[in-house]
Design a protein around this motif. Structure first.
Motif, PDB file in Angstrom:
ATOM      1  N   TYR A 211       0.832  -1.194   0.000  1.00  0.00           N
ATOM      2  CA  TYR A 211       0.000   0.000   0.000  1.00  0.00           C
ATOM      3  C   TYR A 211       0.872   1.252   0.000  1.00  0.00           C
ATOM      4  CZ  TYR A 211       0.999  -0.585   5.007  1.00  0.00           C
ATOM      5  OH  TYR A 211       1.637  -0.788   6.218  1.00  0.00           O
ATOM      6  N   ASP A 212       2.176   1.097  -0.077  1.00  0.00           N
ATOM      7  CA  ASP A 212       3.118   2.208   0.055  1.00  0.00           C
ATOM      8  C   ASP A 212       3.488   2.748  -1.330  1.00  0.00           C
ATOM      9  OD1 ASP A 212       5.058   3.994   0.790  1.00  0.00           O
ATOM     10  OD2 ASP A 212       6.229   2.589   1.997  1.00  0.00           O
ATOM     11  N   TYR A 213       2.505   3.434  -1.966  1.00  0.00           N
ATOM     12  CA  TYR A 213       2.786   3.957  -3.309  1.00  0.00           C
ATOM     13  C   TYR A 213       2.278   5.384  -3.486  1.00  0.00           C
ATOM     14  CZ  TYR A 213      -1.992   2.184  -4.151  1.00  0.00           C
ATOM     15  OH  TYR A 213      -3.335   1.903  -4.066  1.00  0.00           O
ATOM     16  N   GLY A 214       2.118   6.115  -2.373  1.00  0.00           N
ATOM     17  CA  GLY A 214       1.871   7.534  -2.507  1.00  0.00           C
ATOM     18  C   GLY A 214       0.470   8.009  -2.183  1.00  0.00           C
ATOM     19  N   TYR A 215       0.177   9.187  -2.676  1.00  0.00           N
ATOM     20  CA  TYR A 215      -1.056   9.899  -2.352  1.00  0.00           C
ATOM     21  C   TYR A 215      -2.296   9.095  -2.731  1.00  0.00           C
ATOM     22  CZ  TYR A 215      -4.125  13.991  -1.870  1.00  0.00           C
ATOM     23  OH  TYR A 215      -5.106  14.871  -1.483  1.00  0.00           O
TER      24      TYR A 215
ATOM     25  N   GLU B  26       8.286   5.819 -16.287  1.00  0.00           N
ATOM     26  CA  GLU B  26       9.563   5.844 -15.568  1.00  0.00           C
ATOM     27  C   GLU B  26       9.387   5.820 -14.057  1.00  0.00           C
ATOM     28  OE1 GLU B  26       8.854   8.152 -18.007  1.00  0.00           O
ATOM     29  OE2 GLU B  26       9.957   7.048 -19.558  1.00  0.00           O
ATOM     30  N   ASP B  27       8.180   6.086 -13.566  1.00  0.00           N
ATOM     31  CA  ASP B  27       7.956   6.116 -12.119  1.00  0.00           C
ATOM     32  C   ASP B  27       8.225   4.747 -11.503  1.00  0.00           C
ATOM     33  OD1 ASP B  27       7.206   8.750 -12.186  1.00  0.00           O
ATOM     34  OD2 ASP B  27       5.053   8.362 -12.109  1.00  0.00           O
ATOM     35  N   GLU B  28       8.829   4.773 -10.326  1.00  0.00           N
ATOM     36  CA  GLU B  28       9.096   3.511  -9.644  1.00  0.00           C
ATOM     37  C   GLU B  28       7.803   2.766  -9.354  1.00  0.00           C
ATOM     38  OE1 GLU B  28      11.958   1.842  -6.076  1.00  0.00           O
ATOM     39  OE2 GLU B  28      11.044   3.819  -5.814  1.00  0.00           O
ATOM     40  N   SER B  29       6.740   3.505  -9.028  1.00  0.00           N
ATOM     41  CA  SER B  29       5.468   2.849  -8.742  1.00  0.00           C
ATOM     42  C   SER B  29       4.956   2.076  -9.961  1.00  0.00           C
ATOM     43  CB  SER B  29       4.425   3.879  -8.296  1.00  0.00           C
ATOM     44  OG  SER B  29       4.211   4.853  -9.298  1.00  0.00           O
ATOM     45  N   VAL B  30       5.125   2.643 -11.135  1.00  0.00           N
ATOM     46  CA  VAL B  30       4.715   1.950 -12.355  1.00  0.00           C
ATOM     47  C   VAL B  30       5.646   0.781 -12.640  1.00  0.00           C
ATOM     48  CG1 VAL B  30       4.423   2.178 -14.858  1.00  0.00           C
ATOM     49  CG2 VAL B  30       3.595   3.980 -13.327  1.00  0.00           C
TER      50      VAL B  30
ATOM     51  N   VAL C 255       2.275  -2.167  -7.749  1.00  0.00           N
ATOM     52  CA  VAL C 255       2.147  -1.308  -6.565  1.00  0.00           C
ATOM     53  C   VAL C 255       1.917   0.124  -7.034  1.00  0.00           C
ATOM     54  CG1 VAL C 255       3.158  -0.677  -4.341  1.00  0.00           C
ATOM     55  CG2 VAL C 255       3.704  -2.887  -5.362  1.00  0.00           C
ATOM     56  N   ASN C 256       0.715   0.388  -7.507  1.00  0.00           N
ATOM     57  CA  ASN C 256       0.365   1.707  -8.017  1.00  0.00           C
ATOM     58  C   ASN C 256      -1.154   1.837  -8.096  1.00  0.00           C
ATOM     59  OD1 ASN C 256      -0.488   0.773 -10.811  1.00  0.00           O
ATOM     60  ND2 ASN C 256       1.663   0.162 -10.879  1.00  0.00           N
ATOM     61  N   TRP C 257      -1.595   3.062  -8.346  1.00  0.00           N
ATOM     62  CA  TRP C 257      -3.017   3.393  -8.395  1.00  0.00           C
ATOM     63  C   TRP C 257      -3.793   2.512  -9.362  1.00  0.00           C
ATOM     64  CZ3 TRP C 257      -7.160   6.076  -6.640  1.00  0.00           C
ATOM     65  CH2 TRP C 257      -8.163   6.405  -7.538  1.00  0.00           C
ATOM     66  N   THR C 258      -3.318   2.380 -10.575  1.00  0.00           N
ATOM     67  CA  THR C 258      -4.071   1.656 -11.595  1.00  0.00           C
ATOM     68  C   THR C 258      -4.200   0.185 -11.246  1.00  0.00           C
ATOM     69  OG1 THR C 258      -3.198   3.218 -13.226  1.00  0.00           O
ATOM     70  CG2 THR C 258      -4.248   1.238 -14.082  1.00  0.00           C
ATOM     71  N   SER C 259      -3.150  -0.391 -10.708  1.00  0.00           N
ATOM     72  CA  SER C 259      -3.183  -1.788 -10.290  1.00  0.00           C
ATOM     73  C   SER C 259      -4.290  -2.045  -9.277  1.00  0.00           C
ATOM     74  CB  SER C 259      -1.830  -2.178  -9.692  1.00  0.00           C
ATOM     75  OG  SER C 259      -1.892  -3.420  -9.026  1.00  0.00           O
ATOM     76  N   TRP C 260      -4.465  -1.101  -8.350  1.00  0.00           N
ATOM     77  CA  TRP C 260      -5.431  -1.297  -7.278  1.00  0.00           C
ATOM     78  C   TRP C 260      -6.842  -0.818  -7.624  1.00  0.00           C
ATOM     79  CZ3 TRP C 260      -5.231  -4.264  -3.173  1.00  0.00           C
ATOM     80  CH2 TRP C 260      -3.988  -4.650  -2.670  1.00  0.00           C
ATOM     81  N   MET C 261      -6.977   0.159  -8.531  1.00  0.00           N
ATOM     82  CA  MET C 261      -8.292   0.757  -8.764  1.00  0.00           C
ATOM     83  C   MET C 261      -8.920   0.422 -10.106  1.00  0.00           C
ATOM     84  SD  MET C 261      -9.580   2.201  -6.188  1.00  0.00           S
ATOM     85  CE  MET C 261     -10.919   3.077  -7.004  1.00  0.00           C
TER      86      MET C 261
END
Length: 541
Positions: A69-73, A303-307, A312-318
């Motif tokens: 869950y540690d991927y930002g805002y 290039e974002d580490e989350s991507v 571990v990113n917004w799109t993966s979870w939502m």
């Protein structure tokens, strides 16, 4: 056949173990760390400090244990949504957010509690660096623009935290905590640019009034300076309309409805975007992933580490249609069934969710992959599409934008604020918005102030579903959360029904903060673990 990234199978089990059994704190980043003022010697240096802020929206791994869950805002947006009764998640061993939904394991000793606190104060430290690096009396026009946008970012962060941590009365726990201190109305400590360590180590929680005054001052200065901002860099930097929007949010929190109405209208008039059309909302390629449709956006890039993590990113979870991601691997995100049933079939927003098979809407829904969608549960979200409609390649699909502020929110703030002053005016405003943009047949049939306000807020909750905003309205207005009822689609352990705002909406401060800031020792919000019992269907007992 499922196409989700196989890395979940290797990491997901370990993830569940970590989130289920960890009782320790992984990393300490308390607010007692004073911010160092950085002097921006040039406009380019100021710009670099400012551009660190939108980058921080997608910051990963603020905790050393690297929970998923540690991927930002946007992760904290999702936390707020699972704390409401609007967003249900299919029960799954892969769901890192289940402790929040179950109101269990979110006390002061948990890493997930530390995560939210750390994220925001590290974000604020980054913002303070930019604020402290500009002297308004000698700054260039460009630097003044960057100062204005920095102050808007700081107002966003503090307004979020204030509304999340402020203790408000509820149906389960008293504001008098175990240390016999009354914490009602207390928010969070204010850390300013250039604050010395002694002050930071004895920094009490600000009262509602103190925090509101601090945020308002930031926004007044932001309003003065942000007009010098020449480029929002694709909507990732807030402009004047966003400053007005933040003021509208602030004044709603303050129950200053005349000002809230005024600034919501100013935000609408100053905005460069219009309410999204049905085509924009339902587009399988660009639906709710295109920054140009939002007043203020967070943009993920390849290039974002989350991507680069893949999952571990917004799109993966939502996005249930990101077949490589977490949601598609089991914890599908869904709208609450009772909320879905209340939406009119004439309202195109109902097509943002998978309908029951026998619904007359079934033939109207667009899927990226209809065969894969057959695996989705009823009421599964189709709102947030992967970038380019690509649900197979995470480097493409997760390089998507998500909204920080949309102009639609301002229309609903305007209507609600008006309704608190004159129900007929609020009713007229919500009818105008809905008829013009969402449902030509819409009519608000309520007459009393409370009922008109509730209807406006319901339509706002539908509009902003999954965007992390409904939490604030439910908490502010003392609305109940009802997850347990006949036909519910909430998981068994999350079926809580409250009488008014849930106690769990008063977030607890991590223990490491009071260890480093003596003014917080004894002044935490009460722990609500085990305060609620899940509803059980009497016919199934």
């Amino acid at each position: 056949m499922k196409r989700y990234n196989q890395v979940i199978l290797g990491i997901g089990v370990a993830a569940v173990c970590l989130t289920s059994f960890t009782g320790c704190i992984d990393e300490t980043q308390p607010t007692s760390i004073a911010t160092e003022t950085q002097v921006a010697a040039s406009t380019s240096a100021s710009e670099a400090l400012v551009m660190a802020m939108p980058a921080y929206f997608n910051k990963t791994w603020t905790l050393s244990s690297e929970p998923h869950y540690d991927y930002g805002y946007s992760s904290i947006m999702h936390v707020r949504d699972v704390l409401t009764g609007d967003l249900a998640v299919v029960s799954s061993g892969y769901d890192w957010y289940s402790p929040w939904a179950e109101a269990s394991g979110i006390d002061e000793n948990k890493a997930r509690t530390q995560y939210i606190w750390n994220y925001y104060y590290q974000f604020i430290q980054s913002i303070n660096n930019a604020v402290g690096g500009v002297d308004a009396s000698t700054a260039t026009s460009d630097q003044l623009g960057y100062l204005g946008t920095s102050l808007a970012f700081r107002a966003l962060a503090y307004l979020d935290m204030a509304r999340m941590y402020e203790f408000l009365e509820n149906d389960k726990v008293s504001s008098v905590n175990k240390d016999n201190h009354d914490v009602k109305g207390l928010t969070v400590p204010i850390v300013k640019a250039g604050m010395d360590q002694d002050s930071a180590r004895n920094n009490p929680r600000a009262t509602h009034a103190q925090m509101a005054a601090f945020i308002e001052n930031d926004l007044n200065e932001a309003e003065e300076y942000v007009v010098n901002l020449k480029d929002t860099k694709g909507q990732v930097l807030p402009d004047l309309a966003c400053v007005y929007g933040l003021k509208a949010r602030l004044y709603m929190w303050n129950e200053d409805y005349a000002k809230a109405q005024e600034y919501a209208r100013k935000a609408i008039d100053a905005s460069t975007v219009a309410p999204m059309t049905p085509t924009q909302c339902l587009n399988t390629t660009t639906g709710f992933n295109d920054a140009s449709a939002f007043m203020w956006a967070a943009q993920q890039t390849s290039e974002d580490e989350s991507v680069q993590t893949g999952i571990v990113n917004w799109t993966s979870w939502m996005s249930n249609e990101a077949f490589y991601g977490y949601a598609s691997a089991g914890p599908y995100v869904m709208i609450d069934k009772s909320m879905y049933d209340r939406i009119s079939n004439n309202d195109f927003r109902k097509l943002e969710f998978k309908c029951p098979d026998d619904s007359p809407l079934a033939s109207l829904i667009s899927y990226i992959d209809k065969d894969e969608a057959a695996n989705f549960p009823t009421y599964a979200s189709l709102k947030f599409r992967p970038n380019q409609g690509n649900g197979d390649e995470y480097q493409v699909g997760s390089a998507a934008a998500y909204p920080i502020m949309r102009v639609e929110e301002m229309y609903f703030i305007e209507a609600e604020a008006a309704a608190h002053q004159d129900p007929a005016k609020g009713k007229a405003l919500v009818e105008a918005f809905m008829k013009n943009y969402r449902d030509a047949n819409y009519a608000c049939n309520e007459t009393t102030k409370d009922d008109v306000v509730e209807e406006i807020v319901f339509q706002k909750r539908v509009e902003l579903w999954g965007e992390g905003q409904s939490f604030y309205d439910i908490k502010r207005l003392n609305y109940s959360v009802t997850r347990g009822y006949k036909g519910t689609n909430f998981a068994d352990l999350t079926r809580y029904n409250t009488n008014g705002r849930p106690a769990w909406m008063n977030l607890v401060i991590v223990i490491t903060e009071k260890n480093n800031n003596k003014a917080l020792d004894g002044w935490n919000n009460p722990d609500v673990t085990s305060a609620y019992t899940p509803w059980k269907d009497p016919d199934e007992q």
